[in-house]
Design an enzyme around this catalytic site. Sequence first.
Site, PDB file in Angstrom:
ATOM      1  N   ARG A 216     -59.173 -65.684  87.983  1.00  0.00           N
ATOM      2  CA  ARG A 216     -60.362 -66.602  87.583  1.00  0.00           C
ATOM      3  C   ARG A 216     -61.778 -65.905  87.544  1.00  0.00           C
ATOM      4  NH1 ARG A 216     -59.948 -72.156  90.983  1.00  0.00           N
ATOM      5  NH2 ARG A 216     -58.018 -72.902  90.386  1.00  0.00           N
TER       6      ARG A 216
ATOM      7  N   ARG B 228     -47.422 -69.985  93.502  1.00  0.00           N
ATOM      8  CA  ARG B 228     -47.353 -71.209  93.722  1.00  0.00           C
ATOM      9  C   ARG B 228     -46.908 -72.322  92.978  1.00  0.00           C
ATOM     10  NH1 ARG B 228     -53.840 -71.261  96.052  1.00  0.00           N
ATOM     11  NH2 ARG B 228     -53.497 -69.401  97.304  1.00  0.00           N
TER      12      ARG B 228
ATOM     13  N   SER C 162     -62.176 -68.976  98.483  1.00  0.00           N
ATOM     14  CA  SER C 162     -62.339 -69.756  99.507  1.00  0.00           C
ATOM     15  C   SER C 162     -62.285 -69.098 100.853  1.00  0.00           C
ATOM     16  CB  SER C 162     -61.109 -70.758  99.671  1.00  0.00           C
ATOM     17  OG  SER C 162     -61.315 -71.762 100.571  1.00  0.00           O
TER      18      SER C 162
ATOM     19  N   ARG D 285     -54.972 -72.755  86.811  1.00  0.00           N
ATOM     20  CA  ARG D 285     -53.780 -73.060  87.825  1.00  0.00           C
ATOM     21  C   ARG D 285     -52.629 -72.803  87.416  1.00  0.00           C
ATOM     22  NH1 ARG D 285     -55.095 -76.442  92.217  1.00  0.00           N
ATOM     23  NH2 ARG D 285     -56.942 -77.470  90.952  1.00  0.00           N
TER      24      ARG D 285
ATOM     25  N   GLU E  17     -64.239 -73.013  91.612  1.00  0.00           N
ATOM     26  CA  GLU E  17     -63.780 -72.160  92.818  1.00  0.00           C
ATOM     27  C   GLU E  17     -63.169 -70.971  92.395  1.00  0.00           C
ATOM     28  OE1 GLU E  17     -60.191 -71.798  96.231  1.00  0.00           O
ATOM     29  OE2 GLU E  17     -60.868 -73.870  95.638  1.00  0.00           O
TER      30      GLU E  17
END
Length: 428
Positions: free
Chosen positions: A392, A264, A354, A279, A351
């Site tokens: 994560r 990403r 999701s 991130r 998070e």
Amino acid sequence: MLDPQLLRNDVDTTARLLAARSFSLDVAAFRTIEEERKAVQIRTQELQAARNQFAKRIGQAKSKGEDVAGLMTESSRANEELLGLERRLEAIQQRLQDFMLAVPNIPHESVPAGKSLEDNVEARKIGVPRAFGFAPKDHVDVGARLGLLDFDAATKIAGARFALMKGPLARLHRALAQFMLDVHTQEHGYTEVYVPYLVNAKSMQGTGQLPKFEADLFAVPRGEEGKFYLIPTAEVPVTNIVRDEIVPLESLPLKFVCHSPCFRSEAGSYGKDTRGMIRNHQFDKVELVQVVNPKDSYDALEQLTGHAEQILKRLELPYRVMTLCTGDMGFAAAKTYDIEVWLPGQNAYREISSCSNFEAFQARRMQARYRNEKSKPELVHTLNGSGLAVGRTLIAVMENYQRADGGIDIPRALRAYMGGREVIEPSS
């Protein structure tokens, strides 16, 4: 993509539902396109009927030996106009398609109203954060003290927002992915798949990344053939398995699990979560995808979310499940649960998964269908969720299982994957 009939039947109600997720539907633009489409279709139908009449009259005139030159001229003129209208209608349909591709999904009625993450609703909280006898460090400091997490080398090799792991920490990262795959395939009934990490634009459009989120993607030029895109999540290639397919009713549900790297660009997130691995441009995930009968999709959402939760329970990591409000959901989702793991180094829940039900939104873009009880093709419902984000999860293990001496205890569920090892010692 929404069904255009929703807008045609009641555009004002659809606009109100979309406004709940902070999206302003351009009602005037839609009505302009629709009015033009209707006018062209009506005229097209008139000319098609006239063409049939001309053919009939010309045939009758010829059988009587009459001059048909005038009729042939009128017929030719009608055919030319009809060809022009067909081209115009094709252009209008493309404008409608482009318009609809920019419209997000409608929130399910059970989704709480809200404008931002502050309005999300806690569904449940599992586990109690550990009470440390020392000031807990974040994963960056834990990894640096061990000498096993090297951001400087990663920056030299690639640039900012990359990480390099070494030795037992790299093995722990691999162990987490293998553990997740084993649980989901052996206990939760998912079929493991290995997929391309580069996909075409049609695949990205099918799951909702294009055209809206192109800035968030890494594009790979292919010369005259266009572009490949590095996958932002395995959701893209896995869900596209059923693109342009009609799945037999008895084959549903389809349940796939895939471990892959994800890429990403993080456009628009500069200055946010720049420290460590929260991130990054490249990270690993174990992704869960379900393709189901529409009547079962909300039961499937609860099931899929529970499957992701099981990983955290086995690892004995505290977490909570949040129901996202209308203003915080992803573009394609009708309902989403975020699973947030406790990170003592940040003194916050973050998070880690999701889980979303997209209903028929992705299926309509992909033309992914099944045959119902009457053998009639209908759109499937698609769902996906991380089961879990591997990096994560590694962060959560490093921070929750850190020791005062700088080591990391290995969770019991992972020790077999670590060759029986119980701790990563500071001297490693």
